[in-house]
Structure formats: structure tokens, C-alpha cells
Scaffold this motif. Structure first.
Motif, PDB file in Angstrom:
ATOM      1  N   SER A 167      -2.112  -1.169   0.718  1.00 22.21           N
ATOM      2  CA  SER A 167      -1.862  -1.127  -0.728  1.00 22.21           C
ATOM      3  C   SER A 167      -2.969  -0.318  -1.407  1.00 22.21           C
ATOM      4  CB  SER A 167      -1.837  -2.567  -1.248  1.00 22.21           C
ATOM      5  OG  SER A 167      -2.230  -2.608  -2.588  1.00 22.21           O
ATOM      6  N   VAL A 168      -2.610   0.295  -2.523  1.00 19.83           N
ATOM      7  CA  VAL A 168      -3.564   1.124  -3.265  1.00 19.83           C
ATOM      8  C   VAL A 168      -4.818   0.331  -3.617  1.00 19.83           C
ATOM      9  CG1 VAL A 168      -3.886   2.322  -5.480  1.00 19.83           C
ATOM     10  CG2 VAL A 168      -1.827   2.744  -4.135  1.00 19.83           C
ATOM     11  N   LYS A 169      -4.631  -0.956  -3.889  1.00 15.61           N
ATOM     12  CA  LYS A 169      -5.797  -1.766  -4.322  1.00 15.61           C
ATOM     13  C   LYS A 169      -6.831  -1.951  -3.200  1.00 15.61           C
ATOM     14  CE  LYS A 169      -3.997  -6.556  -3.803  1.00 15.61           C
ATOM     15  NZ  LYS A 169      -3.616  -6.453  -2.446  1.00 15.61           N
ATOM     16  N   ASN A 170      -6.428  -1.747  -1.949  1.00 11.53           N
ATOM     17  CA  ASN A 170      -7.379  -1.908  -0.831  1.00 11.53           C
ATOM     18  C   ASN A 170      -8.160  -0.630  -0.515  1.00 11.53           C
ATOM     19  OD1 ASN A 170      -6.409  -4.498  -0.500  1.00 11.53           O
ATOM     20  ND2 ASN A 170      -4.841  -3.871   0.967  1.00 11.53           N
ATOM     21  N   ILE A 171      -7.840   0.466  -1.202  1.00 14.05           N
ATOM     22  CA  ILE A 171      -8.459   1.754  -0.862  1.00 14.05           C
ATOM     23  C   ILE A 171      -9.998   1.713  -0.938  1.00 14.05           C
ATOM     24  CG2 ILE A 171      -8.685   4.189  -1.562  1.00 14.05           C
ATOM     25  CD1 ILE A 171      -5.673   4.169  -2.133  1.00 14.05           C
TER      26      ILE A 171
END
Ligand code: ACO
Length: 432
Positions: A284-288
Motif C-alpha cells: 500500500s502507498v502508506k507503507n512506502i
């Protein structure tokens, strides 16, 4: 092209001055010819990974890593990918010039008529487990071609060499598709002479004998671009492997099999597969940010796959073309909101602004987007490097042929700095 003796490099060893000629290329860095260094001084040079060593002279491909330039025989990769096609690119790499219409037609016909493989090769596939990695299969069956095509293994005969090059370019898609079909447990689809190179490959991969389906033109164009972008990349690891294998006089099929083995590694052709696995893992983008931090942590072996390149210290020009192709294809397939693409784009944006990546000049390479494109086409991850090997065959055979033709070519034989035991006597096992 080479302007020997116009410049010298001075090397001082133990107060003795030695001079070595500096050879100039048509563009790019000059080279200091140190081939006499050992006979002059009894010393070797030390350059692990060949970061400062030119292993050959070549007229095929030029890369300016600082500027992000890639030329095949002088033509920019962007122009070839935009205006040309893969077969034309193969002709260019092999012959040095783009073909005129009649030369192209003749070449197209030759390649088309070499696409079938010996029927007995089918039996090789049944010997592999269905879950075998297709690159493992490719290493085996491409090497095995030398057991089938004896009439094109004499490397000293230019005509036989030419036929071997044609055979490899023509048969690689057939073998790659057979490897894929084997993993699915589906029957082999034979090549179709009425289809273009890329469409024929897609048909052999995704066609089934029970249906007569047209190959999607957008997919075919995207496949052709993938093949052009991967066709050559001067003295990369797999090409150098092919040259080294070929330097002993080994036959071309065996040499290309060695290139396939080298390409398989995740630091080389395996990076597109590794990149997609990484996008999966990020999830997910939030884990980048967490993964960016992992990539920057010296104590963590994690690297951002699809980022960084030995030669490019700028945006890989192939990555730009691939990024455009990726957007076009996903648009066409109605996959614009693909979550992996969203992660990839955000990751690229964050990494390009991050000090660590900026300072180390780590930019996206071709593998960053190619995995998303190949997945959208319907290929499983295991096939990504196989597709790369199909495209790179044109470069491998061209570089191999150039090496065999090169009068200065000798068996490749690097030296070493020995740091092991300087010598001792054998002891009986009871005394150890
Ligand atoms: N993520 C995080 N850090 C990286 C990355 C990355 N992807 N790539 C390089 N670095 C860092 C290294 O840790 C090193 O840092 P240091 O100087 O503090 O030790 C520095 O950048 C230089 O890296 P090297 O490994 O020395 O560079 P090299 O030229 O040997 O490696 C390579 C190039 C193998 C491509 C590397 O960048 C990498 O592993 N990238 C990820 C794999 C990948 O995408 N490979 C595809 C290559 S393109 C192709 O084959 C088509």
C-alpha cells in the motif's frame, strides 16, 4: 576511429616511468591500453566488477550513463522504440545499418522461416517439473539447441555463424512460449508465419488450440517495445558472459545459454520480477516510507528493486519509454487504477526527491515499469526475465559475432590478486 599514440598515460612504479597509449573512441571515455602492463612490470590491475575496465572495442551500442543516453549503432533508443520495430532493430544490431524495404522483407522471411524448433525438443520440456522456473528451462533447452543444429556450430564459418544468429533470434520466442505452456500444462502452440514477431510470440503464449483468437494489437505493440528496449545494452553482465564463453570458441547456442544463466540473477534481468514482488510486499502507498527507510539502512540488505544502475547515473532512457508504454497499456486495458501502478508512481516520486537516492544518483531503471507492463499483459512474474532474454538475444548474438570477427580477440582470462595460503605441506588426516 581509434587515434592511437595521440595521447599517453604515464604510470610510475618504483620510480620507473611507463607510458601507455590512450585510445579514443568515437564518443565516450578514452581507454588506457594496459595490455602490456604485466609483461612490463609483473603487476596486474585490480578492478572487481570491471567498473573501470573496457573488455573490448565495439561498434554496436553506446551508453552515456551521466546523460541517460542509449544508442544502438548510433540511433537513440527513443527513436527506435517510437518509430521502428524489433526485427528492424535486430537487423540493425547484427548488420550495423537499418534495412531498406527489400532487405527488411528478406530478413523478416528468414526469421519467420526459422521459428519452428526440432520436434524432439518437445521431449525436453516433459522432463522438467511443471513448477520449474522457466529460466531454468531456458538455460537447458537453449544450450540443447547445439545438439540439434550441428550445421551452424562452426564458429569459424561466417555463414554458419549468421545462420546460428538467425536461428537464435527466431527460436527464442518459440522456446520461451513452450516453457510457459509447460508450466500451465497446456499444449504447445506452433508458430504462425502470418503473424509479426511480437504477435506470434503472444499467440504462442496465450493462444489455445481450441480457439481462434486475434492477438490484441496494443499488446503486440507493447511487446515489440519491450523487445526493442531490451535488445542490447553494451557490455552488461550477461553479454560479457556470452563474450567470455564465446572467447573459448564455444558454439553460439551454448554461449547464449550462459548469457541466460547470468541474466537470471536479481541484480540483472531478474530485477523486474524482484521489483514486482517488492511492490506486492509494500502492499500500500502508506507503507512506502517504511520501505524507503529500509533501503537506506546500511544494516538492512533490502534495496529498492528497479532503482539504480551500474552505468546510468541519470534516468534510464528505457525506463522513460517503458513508463509511457505502461500508462498507454493500462489505459487500454482499463487498468488505470491498478494498485501496483499507484504504488510504483508514488515510490518513484518519493525516491526521486529523497536525499539518499539523489546523492547516490539512483534513478528508476527499465525494470521498474517493465514488470507492471508484463503483468498487465497476462504474464506471471516467473516469465518476466524470460521475456527479457528473448529481446536480449539480438544483442547477445550481435556482440558474440562481433567478438568472433575481432582479430585482436583472445580467450578471456582475467587474473587475480591471490590472498590465500602462500604454500604448506600436506598432513596426514590423523595429524590435522
Ligand atoms: N536501493 C538502495 N540503495 C542502493 C540501490 C537500491 N536499489 N542501488 C544501489 N544502492 C546504493 C548501495 O547500497 C551503495 O551505497 P554505498 O555507497 O553507501 O555502499 C551505492 O548505492 C552504490 O551501489 P552499488 O551496489 O555499489 O552499485 P552497483 O553499480 O554495483 O550496482 C545495481 C548496480 C546492481 C543495479 C544496484 O543499483 C541494485 O542492486 N539495484 C537493484 C536491482 C536492480 O534494479 N537491478 C536492475 C539493473 S538494470 C538491468 O539489469 C536491466
Amino acid at each position: 576511429m581509434s587515434d592511437k599514440n595521440s595521447e599517453n598515460a604515464k604510470l610510475t612504479i618504483n620510480n620507473e616511468d611507463l607510458r601507455y597509449s590512450v585510445d579514443k573512441g568515437s564518443i565516450g571515455p578514452d581507454v588506457i591500453d594496459i595490455s602490456k602492463l604485466y609483461s612490463d612490470t609483473g603487476k596486474f590491475t585490480y578492478d572487481p566488477g570491471f567498473t573501470s575496465t573496457a573488455s573490448c572495442k565495439s561498434t554496436i551500442t553506446y551508453i552515456d550513463g551521466e546523460e541517460g543516453v542509449l544508442l544502438y549503432r548510433g540511433y537513440p533508443i527513443e527513436q527506435l522504440a517510437e518509430k521502428g520495430n524489433y526485427l528492424e532493430t535486430c537487423y540493425l544490431l547484427l548488420n550495423g545499418e537499418l534495412p531498406n524495404q527489400s532487405e527488411y522483407n528478406e530478413f523478416d522471411e528468414i526469421i519467420t522461416n526459422h521459428t519452428m524448433v526440432h520436434e524432439q525438443l518437445n521431449r525436453f520440456f516433459t522432463g522438467f517439473r511443471p513448477d520449474a522456473h522457466p529460466m531454468a528451462i531456458m538455460c537447458g533447452v537453449v544450450g540443447a539447441l547445439s545438439a540439434f543444429y550441428h550445421d551452424s556450430t562452426d564458429v569459424n564459418d561466417p555463414e554458419q555463424r549468421k545462420i546460428a544468429c538467425f536461428r537464435l533470434i527466431a527460436k527464442m520466442p518459440t522456446l520461451a512460449a513452450m516453457a510457459y505452456k509447460h508450466s500451465l500444462g497446456q499444449p504447445t502452440i506452433y508458430p504462425q508465419n502470418n503473424l509479426s514477431y511480437a504477435s506470434n510470440f503472444l499467440n504462442m503464449c496465450f493462444g489455445v488450440p481450441t480457439e481462434d483468437k486475434d492477438v490484441n494489437e496494443t499488446l503486440s505493440k507493447a511487446m515489440d517495445k519491450i523487445l526493442i528496449l531490451h535488445a542490447d545494452h553494451e557490455q552488461n553482465a550477461s553479454t560479457s558472459t556470452v563474450r567470455l564463453a564465446g572467447s573459448s570458441g564455444a558454439n553460439p547456442f551454448a554461449c547464449i545459454a550462459s548469457g541466460i544463466a547470468c541474466l537470471w540473477g536479481p541484480a540483472h534481468g531478474g530485477a523486474n520480477e524482484a521489483c514486482l514482488r517488492m511492490l506486492d510486499e509494500i502492499g500500500s502507498v502508506k507503507n512506502i516510507p517504511e520501505f524507503i527507510n529500509k533501503a537506506k539502512d546500511k544494516n538492512d540488505p533490502f534495496r529498492l528493486m528497479g532503482f539504480g544502475h551500474r552505468v546510468y547515473k541519470n534516468y534510464d532512457p528505457r525506463a522513460k519509454v517503458m513508463q509511457k508504454t505502461c500508462h498507454e497499456l493500462l489505459d487500454h486495458l482499463g487498468l488505470k487504477n491498478d494498485p501496483k501502478l499507484a504504488i510504483a508512481m508514488e515510490l518513484e516520486k518519493i525516491a526521486l526527491e529523497d536525499d539518499y537516492f539523489v546523492e547516490k544518483k539512483l534513478y528508476p531503471n527499465v525494470d521498474f515499469y517493465s514488470g507492471i507492463v508484463m503483468k498487465a499483459m497476462g504474464f506471471p512474474m516467473e516469465m518476466f526475465t524470460v521475456l527479457f532474454s528473448v529481446g536480449r538475444t539480438a544483442g547477445w548474438v550481435s556482440q558474440w559475432d562481433e567478438m568472433v570477427e575481432d582479430k585482436s580477440q583472445r580467450i578471456g582470462r582475467p587474473r587475480q590478486l591471490y590472498v590465500g595460503n602462500p604454500g604448506r605441506d600436506y598432513q596426514d588426516i590423523k595429524q590435522r
